[in-house]
Scaffold this motif. Sequence first.
Motif, short mmCIF file in Angstrom:
data_model
loop_
_atom_site.label_atom_id
_atom_site.label_comp_id
_atom_site.label_asym_id
_atom_site.label_seq_id
_atom_site.Cartn_x
_atom_site.Cartn_y
_atom_site.Cartn_z
N GLN A 94 0.86 -1.40 -0.15
CA GLN A 94 -0.06 0.02 -0.01
C GLN A 94 0.85 1.34 -0.08
OE1 GLN A 94 -2.70 -0.99 3.24
NE2 GLN A 94 -4.49 -0.66 1.97
N SER A 154 -9.38 11.80 -3.31
CA SER A 154 -10.60 12.17 -3.16
C SER A 154 -11.31 12.88 -4.53
CB SER A 154 -11.06 13.34 -2.15
OG SER A 154 -10.19 14.43 -2.34
N GLN A 187 -6.10 2.91 -7.24
CA GLN A 187 -7.00 3.16 -6.16
C GLN A 187 -7.84 1.91 -5.69
OE1 GLN A 187 -9.44 6.60 -7.68
NE2 GLN A 187 -8.42 7.95 -6.25
N GLU A 188 -7.93 1.28 -6.87
CA GLU A 188 -8.36 -0.07 -6.72
C GLU A 188 -7.75 -1.00 -6.14
OE1 GLU A 188 -9.42 -4.00 -7.41
OE2 GLU A 188 -7.86 -3.47 -8.78
N LEU A 225 -5.45 -0.17 -3.98
CA LEU A 225 -5.43 0.14 -2.41
C LEU A 225 -6.80 -0.32 -1.50
CD1 LEU A 225 -4.10 3.79 -2.96
CD2 LEU A 225 -3.20 2.01 -1.35
N GLN A 226 -7.68 -0.21 -2.23
CA GLN A 226 -9.21 -0.68 -1.82
C GLN A 226 -9.10 -2.06 -1.46
OE1 GLN A 226 -11.96 1.05 -4.39
NE2 GLN A 226 -12.05 2.81 -3.49
N ARG A 227 -8.66 -2.97 -2.51
CA ARG A 227 -8.59 -4.19 -2.52
C ARG A 227 -7.72 -4.64 -1.26
NH1 ARG A 227 -6.45 -5.45 -7.06
NH2 ARG A 227 -4.38 -6.06 -6.43
N GLU A 233 -6.89 -3.18 1.47
CA GLU A 233 -7.30 -2.87 2.52
C GLU A 233 -8.51 -3.76 2.96
OE1 GLU A 233 -7.21 -0.81 6.19
OE2 GLU A 233 -6.13 -0.18 4.28
N LYS A 234 -9.03 -4.29 2.16
CA LYS A 234 -10.12 -5.23 2.29
C LYS A 234 -9.36 -6.53 2.70
CE LYS A 234 -14.26 -7.27 0.26
NZ LYS A 234 -14.64 -8.24 0.97
#
Length: 126
Positions: free
Chosen positions: A38, A62, A74-75, A77-79, A81-82
């Motif tokens: 990350q 943002s 961004q995708e 990072l989100q993945r 984090e999940k």
Amino acid sequence: QNVTLLHDQLSRLEECCHSLEEQVLEATTAICALDSAQRSDLLALGELAGAQGALSLTGALSAPVTDASVAAVQERLQRREKEKEELHGIANKCVDDIVCILADISSIKERHNSDLMCECMLFASN
């Protein structure tokens, strides 16, 4: 014979505890690797944002996504984090199980010591 059964039961519980400890270690190691990935993603996003004239990483995170490269970062990072959330859940469940097993081990040892004390007192009174 009771002592052998007790020893076997305690050994099984200790093995289970050890296995859970290994799972916690594996989850923690994976979380650290995801954190590192990350950080790399955030650096890449910062570079992309700078190339697009964004003044800050917060703004890049943002802002509406217009660039496919930014969207991909961004995708990721989100993945990640999940994935970290799931690993934290697994590690926490393992720790809860370890605490329960240690309480069981302690309870078994206390009962065994109490039984031994009763036997000693009966033996001494005879």
